[in-house]
Design a protein around this motif. Structure first.
Motif, mmCIF file in Angstrom:
data_model
loop_
_atom_site.group_PDB
_atom_site.id
_atom_site.type_symbol
_atom_site.label_atom_id
_atom_site.label_comp_id
_atom_site.label_asym_id
_atom_site.label_seq_id
_atom_site.Cartn_x
_atom_site.Cartn_y
_atom_site.Cartn_z
ATOM 1 N N SER A 108 -53.928 -37.625 -26.863
ATOM 2 C CA SER A 108 -52.643 -37.303 -27.160
ATOM 3 C C SER A 108 -51.907 -36.915 -26.011
ATOM 4 O O SER A 108 -50.832 -36.969 -26.042
ATOM 5 N N GLN A 109 -52.308 -37.090 -24.901
ATOM 6 C CA GLN A 109 -51.520 -36.944 -23.611
ATOM 7 C C GLN A 109 -52.133 -37.535 -22.334
ATOM 8 O O GLN A 109 -53.625 -38.176 -22.440
ATOM 9 N N ALA A 110 -51.886 -37.798 -21.270
ATOM 10 C CA ALA A 110 -52.216 -38.250 -19.774
ATOM 11 C C ALA A 110 -51.832 -37.607 -18.809
ATOM 12 O O ALA A 110 -50.782 -36.895 -18.713
ATOM 13 N N ILE A 111 -52.606 -37.574 -17.948
ATOM 14 C CA ILE A 111 -52.681 -36.883 -16.329
ATOM 15 C C ILE A 111 -52.595 -38.081 -15.610
ATOM 16 O O ILE A 111 -53.724 -38.725 -15.446
ATOM 17 N N VAL A 112 -51.581 -38.274 -14.654
ATOM 18 C CA VAL A 112 -51.621 -39.191 -13.721
ATOM 19 C C VAL A 112 -52.256 -38.555 -12.547
ATOM 20 O O VAL A 112 -51.641 -37.449 -11.794
ATOM 21 N N VAL A 113 -53.322 -39.273 -11.757
ATOM 22 C CA VAL A 113 -53.613 -38.489 -10.466
ATOM 23 C C VAL A 113 -53.450 -39.661 -9.236
ATOM 24 O O VAL A 113 -53.858 -40.852 -9.670
ATOM 25 N N SER A 114 -52.891 -39.115 -8.297
ATOM 26 C CA SER A 114 -52.705 -40.098 -7.074
ATOM 27 C C SER A 114 -52.778 -39.241 -5.779
ATOM 28 O O SER A 114 -53.256 -37.879 -5.700
ATOM 29 N N HIS A 115 -52.850 -40.043 -4.649
ATOM 30 C CA HIS A 115 -52.695 -39.510 -3.379
ATOM 31 C C HIS A 115 -51.331 -39.098 -2.876
ATOM 32 O O HIS A 115 -51.226 -37.894 -2.775
ATOM 33 N N VAL A 116 -50.632 -39.790 -2.530
ATOM 34 C CA VAL A 116 -49.257 -39.637 -2.193
ATOM 35 C C VAL A 116 -48.323 -39.206 -3.250
ATOM 36 O O VAL A 116 -48.295 -40.414 -4.253
ATOM 37 N N PRO A 117 -47.566 -38.307 -3.397
ATOM 38 C CA PRO A 117 -46.549 -38.165 -4.540
ATOM 39 C C PRO A 117 -45.221 -39.064 -4.174
ATOM 40 O O PRO A 117 -45.040 -39.311 -3.075
ATOM 41 N N PRO A 118 -44.591 -39.209 -5.311
ATOM 42 C CA PRO A 118 -43.592 -40.228 -5.424
ATOM 43 C C PRO A 118 -42.375 -39.622 -4.579
ATOM 44 O O PRO A 118 -41.523 -40.340 -4.172
ATOM 45 N N HIS A 119 -42.322 -38.303 -4.307
ATOM 46 C CA HIS A 119 -41.090 -38.018 -3.397
ATOM 47 C C HIS A 119 -41.465 -37.806 -2.136
ATOM 48 O O HIS A 119 -40.873 -37.060 -1.263
ATOM 49 N N ASP A 120 -42.377 -38.420 -1.668
ATOM 50 C CA ASP A 120 -42.950 -38.248 -0.184
ATOM 51 C C ASP A 120 -42.674 -39.597 0.661
ATOM 52 O O ASP A 120 -42.560 -40.701 0.079
ATOM 53 N N GLY A 121 -42.420 -39.544 1.768
ATOM 54 C CA GLY A 121 -42.058 -40.656 2.767
ATOM 55 C C GLY A 121 -42.880 -41.689 2.902
ATOM 56 O O GLY A 121 -42.664 -42.663 3.141
ATOM 57 N N ASP A 122 -44.046 -41.573 2.451
ATOM 58 C CA ASP A 122 -45.232 -42.572 2.526
ATOM 59 C C ASP A 122 -45.473 -43.276 1.143
ATOM 60 O O ASP A 122 -46.168 -44.270 0.992
ATOM 61 N N PHE A 123 -44.538 -42.892 0.405
ATOM 62 C CA PHE A 123 -44.422 -43.621 -1.057
ATOM 63 C C PHE A 123 -43.273 -44.616 -1.129
ATOM 64 O O PHE A 123 -42.080 -44.323 -0.258
ATOM 65 N N ASP A 124 -43.356 -45.618 -1.464
ATOM 66 C CA ASP A 124 -42.342 -46.712 -1.247
ATOM 67 C C ASP A 124 -41.015 -46.307 -2.118
ATOM 68 O O ASP A 124 -41.111 -46.071 -3.588
ATOM 69 N N ARG A 125 -39.933 -45.878 -1.341
ATOM 70 C CA ARG A 125 -38.688 -45.620 -1.746
ATOM 71 C C ARG A 125 -37.939 -46.482 -3.184
ATOM 72 O O ARG A 125 -37.532 -45.812 -3.873
#
Length: 271
Positions: A187-204
Motif C-alpha cells: 500500500s505504500q513505499a519507503i525509500v532508503v538512501s545514504h545521501v539525500p537529494p538536497h545534498d551537495g554529494d547528490f547529482d544536482r
C-alpha cells in the motif's frame, strides 16, 4: 647454510603461507571473506520472510558507523533492550575507507542484534575497493523488498563517487520499483538512501527527477537517509513527502520508526 637446513626453511615458509594464510593481510584492499560474511542482505531477507509482520512495523534506523566501533557496540546493547522490533536499517558509511576489514569489524558488532539488519551503501563504502567489498559481503547496491503492507526500496545515491555521471541514482530502476507490479501487493513505499537529494554529494541534475519519481508514484510519504551526521526532518519540496535524516552513531543517536498502513511515527533516541 647446509642444504638440508635450506630445504627445511623452504618447507616451513611454504607451510606458513598455506596454513597461516588467514592470519595476515597482504594488501588493505584485498577481499577475504568467510562464508558467514557473504551475501548478508539475502540472509537477512530470508530471516524476515520467516517473521510475521503486524499491522504496525517497528524499525530501528542507525548509521555512519565508520570507525566509531565503541559507539556501535553500545547501539547494539541499547537496541536489544527494545521489544518487538522487525528489523534494523543501517543508513550507510559502514566503513570509513572502504576496506574489507572495516566492514568485517562492523558486521562482527551488528550480528549481535536480536533482529535482522539491512544496509544501504554509503559514499565511504565505495572508496578504494569498497564497491566490490560491499557487493560480495552484502549484495546489490540497489534492491527492494516488501514486508507486510510496505515496500522498502534501498537505492545508491552516492553521485559524487561516480563523478556525477548522470547514472546515480538510477532513476529508471527507482521508477520501476515504485510502481506496483501485478505480482506485488503493497500500500505504500519507503525509500532508503545514504545521501539525500538536497545534498551537495547528490547529482544536482537528478534531484528534481528523483523527487518527482517519489511524488508521482503516490506511494511514498517517507524517505530515510544518513550522511549528514545530524538529525534532520523536513518536507523540502512543498508536498507531503518527509525526508528524515538519522544522526551518526558517533553522536549516540538512532531513530525508532513505527509504520502502519499509510502512516508513520518517528522518534529520535539518544543512548
Amino acid at each position: 647454510m647446509k642444504r638440508i637446513e635450506y630445504f627445511l626453511l623452504l618447507g616451513l615458509l611454504s607451510l606458513c603461507i598455506t596454513s597461516c594464510d588467514d592470519l595476515f593481510e597482504f594488501h588493505p584492499n584485498q577481499i577475504r571473506l568467510e562464508s558467514h560474511e557473504r551475501d548478508l542482505t539475502a540472509k537477512s531477507l530470508a530471516r524476515l520472510q520467516q517473521q510475521q509482520p503486524g499491522d504496525t512495523l517497528r524499525i530501528l534506523v542507525m548509521g555512519d558507523t565508520q570507525r566509531f566501533y565503541d559507539e556501535a557496540v553500545d547501539f547494539v546493547k541499547h537496541a536489544n533492550t527494545f521489544e518487538n522490533i522487525d528489523f534494523v536499517i543501517h543508513q550507510g558509511d559502514i566503513s570509513d575507507f572502504g576496506m574489507t576489514q572495516e566492514h568485517k569489524w562492523v558486521h562482527d558488532i551488528m550480528k549481535d542484534l536480536k533482529w535482522p539488519y539491512l544496509t544501504v551503501v554509503g559514499n565511504h563504502d565505495l572508496l578504494a575497493n569498497g564497491s566490490k567489498v560491499y557487493q560480495q559481503m552484502y549484495g546489490p547496491l540497489n534492491y527492494s523488498f516488501t514486508y507486510g503492507h510496505t515496500k522498502f526500496v534501498f537505492v545508491d545515491t552516492n553521485s559524487r563517487e561516480y563523478g556525477f555521471n548522470g547514472k546515480v541514482p538510477d532513476i529508471s530502476w527507482l521508477t520501476g520499483e515504485l510502481y506496483q507490479r501485478e505480482n506485488e501487493n503493497f500500500s505504500q513505499a519507503i525509500v532508503v538512501s545514504h545521501v539525500p537529494p538536497h545534498d551537495g554529494d547528490f547529482d544536482r541534475n537528478l534531484e528534481e527527477a528523483y523527487h518527482d519519481v517519489l511524488k508521482s508514484s503516490r506511494r511514498v510519504n517517507l524517505s530515510l537517509f544518513g550522511h549528514i551526521h545530524n538529525w534532520q526532518t523536513s518536507t523540502r519540496y512543498n508536498d507531503n513527502i518527509v525526508y528524515h535524516g538519522t544522526t551518526t552513531v558517533k553522536k549516540r543517536g538512532f531513530t525508532y520508526l513505527k509504520v502502519w498502513a499509510n502512516g508513520f511515527d518517528i522518534k529520535t533516541i539518544d543512548y
